[in-house]
Design a protein around this motif. Sequence first.
Motif, PDB file in Angstrom:
ATOM      1  N   ILE A 174      32.776  30.813  37.454  1.00 47.96           N
ATOM      2  CA  ILE A 174      34.250  32.850  36.963  1.00 47.96           C
ATOM      3  C   ILE A 174      33.852  33.475  38.283  1.00 47.96           C
ATOM      4  O   ILE A 174      34.356  34.101  38.219  1.00 47.96           O
ATOM      5  CB  ILE A 174      33.401  33.204  35.823  1.00 47.96           C
ATOM      6  CG1 ILE A 174      32.054  33.714  36.235  1.00 47.96           C
ATOM      7  CG2 ILE A 174      33.848  32.578  34.942  1.00 47.96           C
ATOM      8  CD1 ILE A 174      31.450  34.762  34.871  1.00 47.96           C
ATOM      9  N   ARG A 175      32.984  33.113  39.127  1.00 51.40           N
ATOM     10  CA  ARG A 175      32.565  33.856  39.922  1.00 51.40           C
ATOM     11  C   ARG A 175      33.532  33.310  41.817  1.00 51.40           C
ATOM     12  O   ARG A 175      34.017  34.002  42.725  1.00 51.40           O
ATOM     13  CB  ARG A 175      31.312  34.089  40.850  1.00 51.40           C
ATOM     14  CG  ARG A 175      30.899  34.773  41.831  1.00 51.40           C
ATOM     15  CD  ARG A 175      29.370  34.649  42.567  1.00 51.40           C
ATOM     16  NE  ARG A 175      29.814  35.411  43.927  1.00 51.40           N
ATOM     17  CZ  ARG A 175      29.286  35.521  44.880  1.00 51.40           C
ATOM     18  NH1 ARG A 175      29.470  34.083  45.419  1.00 51.40           N
ATOM     19  NH2 ARG A 175      29.223  36.232  45.569  1.00 51.40           N
ATOM     20  N   LEU A 176      34.171  31.718  40.903  1.00 45.67           N
ATOM     21  CA  LEU A 176      35.481  31.427  42.191  1.00 45.67           C
ATOM     22  C   LEU A 176      36.241  32.685  42.398  1.00 45.67           C
ATOM     23  O   LEU A 176      36.957  33.361  41.439  1.00 45.67           O
ATOM     24  CB  LEU A 176      35.802  29.845  42.159  1.00 45.67           C
ATOM     25  CG  LEU A 176      34.796  29.348  42.028  1.00 45.67           C
ATOM     26  CD1 LEU A 176      34.660  28.368  41.596  1.00 45.67           C
ATOM     27  CD2 LEU A 176      33.928  29.200  43.864  1.00 45.67           C
ATOM     28  N   PRO A 177      36.695  32.652  44.091  1.00 50.15           N
ATOM     29  CA  PRO A 177      38.113  33.568  44.076  1.00 50.15           C
ATOM     30  C   PRO A 177      38.975  33.089  43.404  1.00 50.15           C
ATOM     31  O   PRO A 177      40.408  34.302  42.531  1.00 50.15           O
ATOM     32  CB  PRO A 177      37.907  33.172  45.716  1.00 50.15           C
ATOM     33  CG  PRO A 177      36.616  32.886  45.554  1.00 50.15           C
ATOM     34  CD  PRO A 177      35.872  32.105  45.147  1.00 50.15           C
ATOM     35  N   ALA A 178      39.259  32.196  43.087  1.00 51.54           N
ATOM     36  CA  ALA A 178      40.160  31.361  41.998  1.00 51.54           C
ATOM     37  C   ALA A 178      40.606  31.596  40.710  1.00 51.54           C
ATOM     38  O   ALA A 178      41.932  31.688  40.455  1.00 51.54           O
ATOM     39  CB  ALA A 178      40.598  29.722  42.209  1.00 51.54           C
ATOM     40  N   TRP A 179      39.803  31.670  40.160  1.00 48.41           N
ATOM     41  CA  TRP A 179      39.751  32.434  38.914  1.00 48.41           C
ATOM     42  C   TRP A 179      39.575  33.803  38.664  1.00 48.41           C
ATOM     43  O   TRP A 179      40.611  33.919  38.148  1.00 48.41           O
ATOM     44  CB  TRP A 179      38.186  31.554  38.459  1.00 48.41           C
ATOM     45  CG  TRP A 179      38.346  32.057  36.387  1.00 48.41           C
ATOM     46  CD1 TRP A 179      39.244  31.748  35.650  1.00 48.41           C
ATOM     47  CD2 TRP A 179      38.282  32.747  35.965  1.00 48.41           C
ATOM     48  NE1 TRP A 179      39.012  32.232  34.272  1.00 48.41           N
ATOM     49  CE2 TRP A 179      38.113  33.436  33.806  1.00 48.41           C
ATOM     50  CE3 TRP A 179      36.485  34.462  36.198  1.00 48.41           C
ATOM     51  CZ2 TRP A 179      37.884  34.138  33.628  1.00 48.41           C
ATOM     52  CZ3 TRP A 179      36.791  35.258  34.963  1.00 48.41           C
ATOM     53  CH2 TRP A 179      36.859  35.526  33.607  1.00 48.41           C
TER      54      TRP A 179
END
Length: 185
Positions: free
Chosen positions: A127-132
């Motif tokens: 959930i920390r990924l920029p895409a999400w």
Amino acid sequence: MARMSVLLAAPALVGAALAPASAFAVNYLTVEQAGKLLFAEADRFEQRYWQLDAEQLQKLAASGVKPRSARWTLRLAWRGKELLGVLVADEVIGKFELISYAVGVGADGVLKGVEILAYRESHGSEIRLPAWRKQFVGKTAAAPIKLGDDIANISGATLSCGHVTEGVKRIVQVIELARRSAVLA
């Protein structure tokens, strides 16, 4: 003697095996660092405490948001005398542990971004990924901001995705109430 050591160690091993693992906790950002990322042009942040009244809590509930708290800490981002927006930090439960995050909403009510401050679960840190997190950018209080609707789920992180999404929706709605109440002036 060796048998006695094994008997004494056994309860500790069983207890450790049953306890939820929080050894995966990672602190990524402070609230101040998140504020600088979401409002890079801000020259100062002003902290304000805001208490929602009964009518505002009812409006929040009517918008489909569970009013978790009546008291909120708003961090107003300023550039000179211009209000750029509001930063709100919050926590939601993941599966077992709390997820700390911050939401930035522009003075116009448009969501600028979401930053994960700390993640303490053993799974779902995607959930920390920029895409999400980018899925939230541009949303307003009028948007559904709902997992499976306009926010995609991440397999293996369903609870984290769902709870953060609900939290972001709550914050966007709270900030919209603050905008309408002239709390931000």
